[in-house]
Design an enzyme around this catalytic site. Structure first.
Site, PDB file in Angstrom:
ATOM      1  N   LYS A   1      -3.651 -43.724 -20.909  1.00 26.64           N
ATOM      2  CA  LYS A   1      -2.563 -44.807 -20.332  1.00 26.64           C
ATOM      3  C   LYS A   1      -2.494 -45.545 -21.621  1.00 26.64           C
ATOM      4  CE  LYS A   1      -1.660 -48.256 -16.927  1.00 26.64           C
ATOM      5  NZ  LYS A   1      -2.355 -48.901 -15.965  1.00 26.64           N
TER       6      LYS A   1
ATOM      7  N   LYS B   1       0.045 -41.184 -18.880  1.00 22.94           N
ATOM      8  CA  LYS B   1       1.197 -42.130 -18.387  1.00 22.94           C
ATOM      9  C   LYS B   1       1.504 -42.995 -19.647  1.00 22.94           C
ATOM     10  CE  LYS B   1       0.948 -46.375 -15.625  1.00 22.94           C
ATOM     11  NZ  LYS B   1       0.527 -47.066 -14.686  1.00 22.94           N
TER      12      LYS B   1
HETATM   13  C1  PBG Z   1      -2.064 -51.219 -13.012  1.00 20.07           C
HETATM   14  C2  PBG Z   1      -0.618 -50.198 -13.274  1.00 20.07           C
HETATM   15  C3  PBG Z   1       0.654 -50.202 -13.859  1.00 20.07           C
HETATM   16  C4  PBG Z   1       1.191 -49.135 -13.440  1.00 20.07           C
HETATM   17  C5  PBG Z   1       0.476 -48.316 -12.616  1.00 20.07           C
HETATM   18  N1  PBG Z   1      -0.842 -48.887 -12.472  1.00 20.07           N
HETATM   19  C6  PBG Z   1       1.137 -51.243 -14.621  1.00 20.07           C
HETATM   20  C7  PBG Z   1       0.448 -51.756 -16.003  1.00 20.07           C
HETATM   21  O1  PBG Z   1      -0.841 -50.983 -16.510  1.00 20.07           O
HETATM   22  O2  PBG Z   1       0.823 -52.654 -16.589  1.00 20.07           O
HETATM   23  C8  PBG Z   1       2.539 -48.851 -13.973  1.00 20.07           C
HETATM   24  C9  PBG Z   1       3.376 -47.856 -13.218  1.00 20.07           C
HETATM   25  C10 PBG Z   1       4.852 -48.064 -13.647  1.00 20.07           C
HETATM   26  O3  PBG Z   1       5.247 -48.511 -14.293  1.00 20.07           O
HETATM   27  O4  PBG Z   1       5.648 -47.350 -12.697  1.00 20.07           O
HETATM   28  N2  PBG Z   1      -2.904 -51.135 -13.883  1.00 20.07           N
HETATM   29 ZN    ZN Z   2      -3.970 -52.928 -13.846  1.00 18.60          ZN
END
Ligand code: PBG
Ligand code: ZN
Length: 325
Positions: free
Chosen positions: A195, A248
Site C-alpha cells: 500500500k 493499492k
Molecule cells: C484506511 C484506508 C484507506 C483506504 C482504504 N483503507 C485510506 C488511507 O490509507 O488513507 C483508501 C481507499 C480509497 O482511496 O478508495 N487505512
Molecule cells: Zn488506516
C-alpha cells in the site's frame, strides 16, 4: 513472420474471431464493492467527490448490499464512520461498534453476500492516523494489539474475511494468532500487503472522515518510488499467514500488480481507489470521456496485469454492463 505473409489484422476482422482470441476475461465474480457504514438512522449522504457513493446508515447499507448481491457481485468491503472517535479508536474493537453492528445486519439479511472488513484504526481515531500515537508517530507494536482485537471482534460479529490496511509490521501474524486462538482458523486474511502513500486516497478520506489531523502516512505507507520493496512487503505478509494479497492504488501501480503475479502464487487483489474513481466520474460528467468504455478498459487492465480480484467503486456498474452483454 512479416507483412505481407503475416497480417495481424486478419484475426481482428470479425467479432467472432476477436471473441475467440481474447486473452483476458472479466466477470462479476472478480469484483468487491466498498461501502461506508455510518452511525445513525435514515442517513444516505452522497460523497461530493464520489458521485454514486454514499455514507449510509445500516438500513440503507442492507438495501444496497441486497442490490449488490442480486447483481452477482460476491463481496463487499466495509468501512465505518463511528458515532465518536478517540485517541485509541475504541469503536473499532467494540462489540457494539458501527462495523460490528453492520456485519450482524448484513449476515442476517443478505446471508449470501460475503462480508469483508477493513481492519484499521484511522476511521476511529480522533487524530486520523492508522494506529496509536507515541512521540508524534504511530507506535507499531502498541497498534498491533488493537488491530488484533479489532479483527477478532469483526470475526465474532460474523465477518467472512478480514483485510488489514494499516501497514504496521507484524499485523498479519498478530491477527492470525488471535483468530486461531479463538477458533476462527477458517477466516481468511486479505492483506493490504503493498500500500503506497498516495494522493489518490483523497476522496476516500472525505468519505471515511479519516484525514490525519497532523502529518501524513509516509512513516508507515510505502514510497511510490519503490518497486523491490513491494516484493519484500508481500513476502513478509505471506510468511505471516496472509491468504490473499493486495496492491493499492491500482492504475498507477500496474507494474507492481504484475510483479506480484510473477513472484507469488497467492490470489491477488488490486484496489481501484477513490481518486481513480473520482477522476473517471469527473471527466465523464464533463463529457470528456466515454465512462462505460473507460471503466471496462480499466477493469481489463487490472486483470491483464495479473489481478484476480478488483476492489472498485464501479463494481455495480461493471456487473450491470457484464449482465447486459
Ligand atoms: C484506511 C484506508 C484507506 C483506504 C482504504 N483503507 C485510506 C488511507 O490509507 O488513507 C483508501 C481507499 C480509497 O482511496 O478508495 N487505512
Ligand atoms: Zn488506516
Amino acid at each position: 513472420m512479416y507483412y505481407p505473409q503475416f497480417r495481424a489484422r486478419r484475426i481482428r476482422g470479425k467479432e467472432v474471431f476477436r471473441n475467440m482470441v481474447r486473452e483476458t476475461s472479466l466477470s462479476a465474480h472478480d469484483l468487491i464493492y466498498p461501502m461506508f457504514s455510518a452511525f445513525g438512522k435514515g442517513i444516505k449522504k452522497e460523497i461530493s467527490s464520489m458521485p454514486g457513493i454514499y455514507q449510509q446508515s445500516i438500513e440503507h447499507i442492507v438495501e444496497e448490499a441486497q442490490e449488490v448481491h442480486e447483481l452477482g457481485v460476491p463481496a463487499v468491503i466495509l468501512f465505518g464512520i463511528p458515532e465518536t472517535k478517540d485517541a485509541v479508536g475504541s469503536d473499532a474493537y467494540s462489540d457494539t461498534g458501527i462495523i460490528q453492528e453492520t456485519i450482524r445486519a448484513l449476515k442476517k439479511q443478505v446471508p449470501g453476500l460475503a462480508v469483508i472488513t477493513d481492519v484499521c484504526l484511522c476511521e476511529y481515531t480522533d487524530h486520523g492516523h492508522c494506529g496509536v500515537i507515541r512521540d508524534g508517530d504511530v507506535d507499531n507494536d502498541a497498534t498491533l494489539e488493537l488491530l488484533a482485537k479489532e479483527a477478532l471482534s469483526h470475526a465474532r460479529a460474523g465477518a467472512d474475511m478480514v483485510a488489514p490496511s494499516d501497514m504496521m509490521d507484524g499485523r498479519v501474524m498478530a491477527i492470525r494468532e488471535i483468530l486461531d486462538e479463538n477458533a476462527f482458523h477458517d477466516i481468511p486474511i486479505m492483506s493490504y500487503a503493498v500500500k503506497y502513500a498516495s494522493g489518490y486516497y483523497g476522496p476516500f478520506r472525505e468519505a471515511a472522515e479519516s484525514t490525519p489531523q497532523f502529518g501524513d502516512r509516509r512513516s508507515y505507507q510505502m514510497d511510490p518510488a519503490n518497486r523491490l520493496e513491494a516484493v519484500r512487503e508481500a513476502q513478509m505478509d505471506i510468511e505471516e499467514g496472509a491468504d490473499l494479497i493486495m496492491v493499492k492504488p491500482g492504475l498507477p501501480y500496474l507494474d507492481i500488480v504484475r510483479d506480484m503475479r510473477n513472484e507469488f502464487t497467492l490470489p491477488l487483489a488490486v484496489y481501484n481507489v477513490s481518486g481513480e474513481y473520482s477522476m473517471v466520474k469527473a471527466a465523464a460528467q464533463k463529457g470528456w470521456i466515454d465512462e462505460e468504455r473507460v471503466v471496462m478498459e480499466t477493469m481489463m487492465s487490472f486483470k491483464r496485469a495479473g489481478a484476480n480480484l478488483i476492489l472498485t467503486y464501479h463494481a455495480k456498474d461493471v456487473a450491470r454492463i457484464l449482465k447486459r452483454g
